[in-house]
Design an enzyme around this catalytic site. Sequence first.
Site, short mmCIF file in Angstrom:
data_model
loop_
_atom_site.label_atom_id
_atom_site.label_comp_id
_atom_site.label_asym_id
_atom_site.label_seq_id
_atom_site.Cartn_x
_atom_site.Cartn_y
_atom_site.Cartn_z
N GLU A 13 -37.73 8.21 -12.26
CA GLU A 13 -38.73 9.23 -12.51
C GLU A 13 -37.99 10.48 -12.95
O GLU A 13 -37.05 10.91 -12.28
CB GLU A 13 -39.55 9.49 -11.24
CG GLU A 13 -40.86 10.20 -11.51
CD GLU A 13 -40.67 11.62 -11.98
OE1 GLU A 13 -41.53 12.11 -12.74
OE2 GLU A 13 -39.68 12.26 -11.62
N CYS A 60 -44.44 15.69 -7.42
CA CYS A 60 -44.12 14.36 -7.90
C CYS A 60 -45.36 13.47 -7.88
O CYS A 60 -46.17 13.57 -6.97
CB CYS A 60 -43.03 13.75 -7.02
SG CYS A 60 -42.51 12.14 -7.59
N CYS A 63 -43.76 9.88 -5.30
CA CYS A 63 -43.78 9.93 -3.83
C CYS A 63 -44.81 10.96 -3.38
O CYS A 63 -44.66 11.58 -2.34
CB CYS A 63 -42.41 10.27 -3.29
SG CYS A 63 -41.86 11.89 -3.78
N HIS A 67 -44.76 15.01 0.04
CA HIS A 67 -44.64 16.48 0.02
C HIS A 67 -45.82 17.12 0.76
O HIS A 67 -45.65 18.17 1.38
CB HIS A 67 -44.53 16.98 -1.42
CG HIS A 67 -43.23 16.58 -2.04
ND1 HIS A 67 -42.04 17.21 -1.75
CD2 HIS A 67 -42.91 15.56 -2.88
CE1 HIS A 67 -41.06 16.61 -2.41
NE2 HIS A 67 -41.56 15.60 -3.10
N ARG A 490 -37.28 7.97 -0.58
CA ARG A 490 -35.92 8.19 -1.10
C ARG A 490 -35.02 8.95 -0.14
O ARG A 490 -33.86 9.17 -0.44
CB ARG A 490 -35.98 8.89 -2.46
CG ARG A 490 -36.44 7.96 -3.53
CD ARG A 490 -36.96 8.65 -4.77
NE ARG A 490 -37.69 7.67 -5.57
CZ ARG A 490 -38.92 7.23 -5.26
NH1 ARG A 490 -39.57 7.71 -4.21
NH2 ARG A 490 -39.49 6.30 -5.98
N SER A 513 -33.76 13.41 -3.66
CA SER A 513 -32.95 13.22 -4.87
C SER A 513 -32.05 14.42 -5.15
O SER A 513 -31.11 14.31 -5.94
CB SER A 513 -33.82 12.90 -6.08
OG SER A 513 -34.45 11.64 -5.89
N CYS A 557 -35.38 10.30 -8.34
CA CYS A 557 -36.62 10.92 -8.79
C CYS A 557 -36.33 12.38 -9.08
O CYS A 557 -36.21 13.19 -8.16
CB CYS A 557 -37.72 10.82 -7.75
SG CYS A 557 -39.15 11.75 -8.31
N CYS A 560 -39.05 15.32 -8.18
CA CYS A 560 -38.90 15.82 -6.82
C CYS A 560 -37.71 16.75 -6.74
O CYS A 560 -37.75 17.82 -6.15
CB CYS A 560 -38.63 14.67 -5.86
SG CYS A 560 -40.11 13.85 -5.32
#
Length: 578
Positions: A13, A60, A63, A67, A490, A513, A557, A560
């Site tokens: 992503e 994002c 995911c 958040h 992640r 990430s 990602c 993120c």
Amino acid sequence: MAKIAIDPITRIEGHLRIEAQVEGGAVTNAWSSSTMWRGIELILQNRDPRDAWYLTQRICGVCTTVHALASVRAVENALAIEIPLNAVLMRNLIEAAQYIQDHVIHFYHLHALDWVDIVSALDADPQATSQLAESISDWPLSSASYFAGVQAKIKAFVESGQLGPFGNAYWGHPAYKLPPEANLMAVAHYLEALDWQRNFIRIHAVLGSKNPHLQTYVVGGMTLAIDPNGQSVLNAERIALLKDLFARGREFVEKVYIPDLLAVASFYKDWAAIGGGVGNYLTYGDFPIGVGDPSSKPDLFFFPRGIILNKDLSMVHPVDHAKITEYVTHSWYEYAVGDAASLHPWEGETSPNYTGPTPPYKFLNTGENDKYSWLKAPRYENQPMEVGPLSRMLVAYASPDAPSHASVKEKVDTALGALGVGPEALFSTLGRTAARGIETWVVAEAAMGWLDQLTDNIKAGDLRIHANEKWDPQQWPRSAQGVGMTDAPRGALGHWVTIEDGKILNYQCVVPSTWNGGPRDAEANNGPYESALIGTPIADEEKPLEILRTVHSFDPCMACAAHIFDAEGREVISVKVQ
Ligand code: NFE
Ligand code: MG
């Protein structure tokens, strides 16, 4: 000696660029660069803290829900609000569904093609493929005619010349090791997983009204009302649907994902000695199994909180969020106190300062003092930390008192036994990919238990979904600070909020990430991707498939991580916030 740049890295992503120095058939140095910036943290300033989850969730679309979770936890931590058990369990179920869908998609649609050669599947014997499939699982879609049909579908696709997601790949690369039959079986499951995940994620529609960006969070609990006999609420019929979706999710994980993972891994055992990286593993833990502030009561977590240093499984160190800081020394930001400093997120600053080359460029400036990424460099006590499923599985494996320990240990030992390797194999690219599968297996099982717990609690007459006693914002402190710690698919995800006079003064997200894909710090310590790439063998510098294997094993990602620039580096849009 050659320097190579891969940009963009696909099957992730967002926008990621890797530059690597290759000498004598292996990577000797690497730079990880996120080439986009978003600035969500700035958009949050001056907002009502009750809106933060709704906005940060837009960081994002992959995911999405995590958040929202980190954000409501940060604000609840600041305001000392404890949510009721039903809300805890609903949040767990949403997050569990996120893990399961995300990890299956990662394995089949983002990572598999690093190991599976689609073109080779055309040479497979469908009868032998059927025998292979039936030798590893009793999944019903396994007949010779089924695999012949899949093969015909791929053949038509290839002959059409429109390869779509299978274009621009390294088919025929010498590092592909699977026999044609294993390739065909994996491609069949790639296609099945596309359909499976669409159905499975209806769990989010039931619990969150939609996916991505679920709608049912609120500071203090959830807004999805419970009434066993009601309409348009979480009722007996909806709970039965959730049970069915989770059960079918678990069946796919146990009968397709895990057998495929072990079958593929058995051909790539050399990757158990490649891609280890920094060797430090951090997890905040997650999935509370009771009520209490998850930021300050990690003992409530199913997956325990902890740190493993230097690959030493004999010791799990505690996590103190005060020891987390971010550097911008090699990032396109500046700090008021100077760029050699590192700041705790409560003191964090987001001041963009692009000093990179003017596009089009061949290579970034990666000299000793250069900035080269939109990611900051998070550190724990100045050390880089790997986060993600491998960190969670290692910490749970090494924490005998954790609620998940027995399940994790049993499944890790089963996988290691099936592959004939020891625990040291986990510290690698293969270990990272295996840990993600093992975790999916553990969570798919545990989620059924959380759903039973929710059902039992409702049956006992508890329909509470919100901390009603704290409903009135007039009673909340006008100024406060909070931290929301979660572990997203992640890895470790933290949101830090400072509230002043009822509004957000500062908001900082330090996301998985960013931990894994961030650049060097002031002391020139590499980030985890960069460290993991060093030593990676490269058979052909023109086709660096091996770099993709290690980078994808982290499941990057960048949306993120970099919290809009186009390929030419121009700003795409600028948003004015009133
Ligand atoms: Ni955009 Fe994310 C996860 C978070 S990764 S996918 O999982 O948080 O940085
Ligand atoms: Mg940030």
